[in-house]
Design a protein around this motif. Structure first.
Motif, PDB file in Angstrom:
ATOM      1  N   GLY A 114      52.747  38.990  42.999  1.00 29.87           N
ATOM      2  CA  GLY A 114      52.267  39.486  43.931  1.00 29.87           C
ATOM      3  C   GLY A 114      51.041  40.299  42.540  1.00 29.87           C
ATOM      4  O   GLY A 114      50.010  40.811  43.154  1.00 29.87           O
ATOM      5  N   GLY A 115      51.235  40.554  41.352  1.00 32.76           N
ATOM      6  CA  GLY A 115      50.531  41.011  40.451  1.00 32.76           C
ATOM      7  C   GLY A 115      49.240  40.394  40.291  1.00 32.76           C
ATOM      8  O   GLY A 115      48.348  41.198  40.022  1.00 32.76           O
ATOM      9  N   ALA A 117      48.231  38.588  42.687  1.00 34.04           N
ATOM     10  CA  ALA A 117      47.883  38.006  43.588  1.00 34.04           C
ATOM     11  C   ALA A 117      46.589  39.710  43.633  1.00 34.04           C
ATOM     12  O   ALA A 117      45.378  39.322  44.489  1.00 34.04           O
ATOM     13  CB  ALA A 117      48.470  38.264  44.914  1.00 34.04           C
ATOM     14  N   LEU A 118      47.171  40.564  43.877  1.00 34.39           N
ATOM     15  CA  LEU A 118      46.981  41.670  43.276  1.00 34.39           C
ATOM     16  C   LEU A 118      45.165  41.901  42.637  1.00 34.39           C
ATOM     17  O   LEU A 118      43.921  42.772  42.991  1.00 34.39           O
ATOM     18  CB  LEU A 118      47.709  42.822  43.050  1.00 34.39           C
ATOM     19  N   LYS A 119      45.398  42.067  41.390  1.00 33.05           N
ATOM     20  CA  LYS A 119      44.609  41.192  40.417  1.00 33.05           C
ATOM     21  C   LYS A 119      42.867  40.767  41.011  1.00 33.05           C
ATOM     22  O   LYS A 119      42.073  41.317  40.447  1.00 33.05           O
ATOM     23  CB  LYS A 119      45.031  40.489  39.089  1.00 33.05           C
ATOM     24  N   LEU A 121      42.011  39.689  43.704  1.00 36.31           N
ATOM     25  CA  LEU A 121      41.316  40.833  44.994  1.00 36.31           C
ATOM     26  C   LEU A 121      40.718  41.719  44.576  1.00 36.31           C
ATOM     27  O   LEU A 121      39.916  42.467  44.563  1.00 36.31           O
ATOM     28  CB  LEU A 121      42.736  41.486  45.761  1.00 36.31           C
ATOM     29  N   TRP A 122      41.394  42.717  43.316  1.00 37.74           N
ATOM     30  CA  TRP A 122      40.739  43.138  42.735  1.00 37.74           C
ATOM     31  C   TRP A 122      39.240  42.845  42.108  1.00 37.74           C
ATOM     32  O   TRP A 122      38.021  43.755  42.455  1.00 37.74           O
ATOM     33  CB  TRP A 122      41.201  44.513  42.190  1.00 37.74           C
TER      34      TRP A 122
END
Length: 166
Positions: A114-115, A117-119, A121-122
């Motif tokens: 999850g982390g 994926a967020l990284k 995307l950012w």
């Protein structure tokens, strides 16, 4: 170093060698430290062959995106392959967390995925902004590396999985 004009003129090996060269000594050192941190972090939790498969999957994912992305003029470094190592190792925790701590390790694997994926995307939204090492980060390599690591570990998991007797 991968240079699209040279690749198109026949330097196909750059797809394989570009991840072994770096823009600067600092760039190489950061990638080396990242590799060390990941290997130490997953040591004992994820089998070494699984880590190797994840890293190789990331490496191949980057090579594919370099070949296909006409917008990539040049590339150097191992950060894409390292994203494959992280993604694949985290998935291995989800799929095969060992022993009594398996539940916690699966949770850690999901948290890392999850982390990551967020990284990604950012980072995808940053475009060609110069990175903290002084040059633009080619974010498709990180994305392709992560995907390559995931797919490689999924393939290994499918092959290793015991098949039911008929």
């Amino acid at each position: 170093m991968f240079v699209r004009a040279e690749f198109l003129a026949g330097a196909w090996w750059q797809l394989l060698t570009a991840q072994w060269v770096h823009v600067s000594w600092l760039h190489a050192a950061v990638n080396l430290v990242g590799l060390g941190v990941l290997l130490i972090t997953f040591n004992g939790w994820v089998a070494k062959r699984v880590l190797a498969v994840a890293l190789l999957g990331g490496y191949l994912g980057v090579a594919v995106v370099l070949a296909l992305d006409a917008g990539c003029a040049w590339y150097a470094g191992a950060s894409g392959a390292l994203h494959g190592l992280l993604a694949g190792a985290a998935l291995a925790l989800v799929l095969d967390a060992p022993g009594a701590k398996g539940g916690r390790l699966r949770y850690l694997g999901w948290s890392l995925l999850g982390g990551l994926a967020l990284k990604l995307l950012w980072q995808h939204g940053l475009g060609d902004a110069p990175g903290w090492l002084g040059f633009a980060t080619y974010t498709p390599a990180h994305e392709a590396g992560a995907l390559g690591g995931l797919l490689a570990v999924l393939a290994l998991h499918a092959v290793r999985r015991p098949r039911p007797a008929r």
